[in-house]
Design a protein around this motif. Sequence first.
Motif, short mmCIF file in Angstrom:
data_model
loop_
_atom_site.label_atom_id
_atom_site.label_comp_id
_atom_site.label_asym_id
_atom_site.label_seq_id
_atom_site.Cartn_x
_atom_site.Cartn_y
_atom_site.Cartn_z
N GLU A 94 -13.40 -8.83 12.51
CA GLU A 94 -12.85 -7.72 13.29
C GLU A 94 -13.33 -6.36 12.79
N GLY A 95 -14.19 -6.35 11.76
CA GLY A 95 -14.73 -5.10 11.24
C GLY A 95 -13.86 -4.45 10.18
N TRP A 96 -12.96 -5.22 9.58
CA TRP A 96 -12.02 -4.68 8.60
C TRP A 96 -12.31 -5.14 7.18
N ALA A 97 -13.54 -5.48 6.89
CA ALA A 97 -13.90 -5.95 5.54
C ALA A 97 -13.55 -4.90 4.49
N SER A 98 -13.69 -3.63 4.83
CA SER A 98 -13.41 -2.56 3.87
C SER A 98 -11.93 -2.46 3.52
N ARG A 99 -11.09 -3.17 4.24
CA ARG A 99 -9.64 -3.13 3.98
C ARG A 99 -9.21 -4.15 2.92
N GLY A 135 -6.94 3.36 6.92
CA GLY A 135 -7.78 2.45 6.13
C GLY A 135 -8.39 3.06 4.89
N THR A 136 -7.69 3.99 4.24
CA THR A 136 -8.25 4.64 3.05
C THR A 136 -7.44 4.36 1.79
N ARG A 137 -6.68 3.29 1.80
CA ARG A 137 -5.86 2.96 0.63
C ARG A 137 -6.74 2.73 -0.59
N ARG A 138 -6.35 3.33 -1.72
CA ARG A 138 -7.10 3.17 -2.96
C ARG A 138 -6.29 2.51 -4.07
N PHE A 139 -4.97 2.48 -3.90
CA PHE A 139 -4.10 1.99 -4.96
C PHE A 139 -3.18 0.90 -4.42
N CYS A 140 -2.73 0.05 -5.33
CA CYS A 140 -1.86 -1.06 -4.94
C CYS A 140 -0.46 -0.60 -4.61
N SER A 141 -0.06 0.54 -5.19
CA SER A 141 1.32 1.00 -5.01
C SER A 141 1.39 2.51 -5.17
N VAL A 142 2.50 3.06 -4.77
CA VAL A 142 2.74 4.49 -4.97
C VAL A 142 2.78 4.80 -6.46
N ARG A 143 3.31 3.88 -7.24
CA ARG A 143 3.38 4.09 -8.69
C ARG A 143 1.98 4.30 -9.30
N CYS A 144 1.04 3.44 -8.96
CA CYS A 144 -0.32 3.60 -9.49
C CYS A 144 -0.96 4.89 -8.99
N ARG A 185 -6.71 2.31 -10.02
CA ARG A 185 -6.19 2.87 -11.28
C ARG A 185 -6.79 2.07 -12.43
N GLU A 186 -7.29 2.76 -13.42
CA GLU A 186 -7.87 2.09 -14.59
C GLU A 186 -6.81 1.20 -15.23
N GLY A 187 -7.17 -0.04 -15.48
CA GLY A 187 -6.24 -0.97 -16.11
C GLY A 187 -5.44 -1.80 -15.11
N CYS A 188 -5.53 -1.50 -13.84
CA CYS A 188 -4.82 -2.26 -12.81
C CYS A 188 -5.86 -2.94 -11.93
N ALA A 189 -5.69 -4.20 -11.70
CA ALA A 189 -6.66 -4.95 -10.89
C ALA A 189 -6.00 -5.67 -9.74
N VAL A 190 -4.89 -5.13 -9.25
CA VAL A 190 -4.14 -5.77 -8.17
C VAL A 190 -4.97 -5.74 -6.88
N ALA A 191 -5.09 -6.89 -6.24
CA ALA A 191 -5.80 -7.00 -4.97
C ALA A 191 -4.82 -6.69 -3.83
N PHE A 192 -5.36 -6.12 -2.74
CA PHE A 192 -4.50 -5.83 -1.58
C PHE A 192 -5.30 -5.87 -0.29
N VAL A 193 -4.55 -5.98 0.81
CA VAL A 193 -5.10 -5.83 2.14
C VAL A 193 -4.56 -4.51 2.66
N ASP A 194 -5.44 -3.59 2.95
CA ASP A 194 -5.05 -2.25 3.39
C ASP A 194 -4.60 -2.30 4.85
N THR A 195 -3.32 -2.10 5.06
CA THR A 195 -2.77 -2.09 6.42
C THR A 195 -2.41 -0.67 6.86
N SER A 196 -2.89 0.33 6.12
CA SER A 196 -2.59 1.71 6.48
C SER A 196 -3.31 2.07 7.79
N ARG A 197 -2.81 3.09 8.42
CA ARG A 197 -3.38 3.52 9.70
C ARG A 197 -4.84 3.93 9.58
#
Length: 173
Positions: A123-128, A148-157, A134-146
């Motif tokens: 569907e063209g969403w590979a970049s999501r 598609g520019t999510r960079r962090f796993c959480s607001v905390r990071c 964040r250095e030291g965090c390696a959490v994987a995610f699927v970006d469901t933001s409007r």
Amino acid sequence: MQFNTYTSSGAHIAAALVNDPMTEVAALGALLAGFDVEEPVPGAAELADLRDWTARLRSVFEPLAEADRAELVNDLLVESDCRPRLITHDGLPHHLHYRPLAGDLAARVKAFTAAGLAYLIAEGWASRLGRCQREGCAVAFVDTSRNGTRRFCSVRCANQVNVSNHRVRRRAR
């Protein structure tokens, strides 16, 4: 972002598996039950099989060119013996289910995660598909933001990085 709920669940399960240490059968069963996977508690052999599978999934969430990511997922589709079928149940219209012909829990999870990742790429969403930046965090995610520019796993990071960057700029003045 509106994904097809059933299909994209496979990608979300893939991210959750990558983030799970998979040390306990019960914990993995609870994780899979949270995604409505049928008969979600694995046996010891299935747990070992899913650990190996998760190591393969991990690479899909690394920063890659779309063609490279697609190639990895194509390999996962073949290995998982993913065979889409039209199914109807519970009064629902026909829709696709992804599972091998003979399938224990590990085989079903493999097929479902490979299909979910393939769907997003198709569907063209590979970049999501990503990892926390964040250095030291390696959490994987699927970006469901409007956007598609999510960079962090959480607001905390995100906050930790922003505060750190602010302090560096402040010291530089």
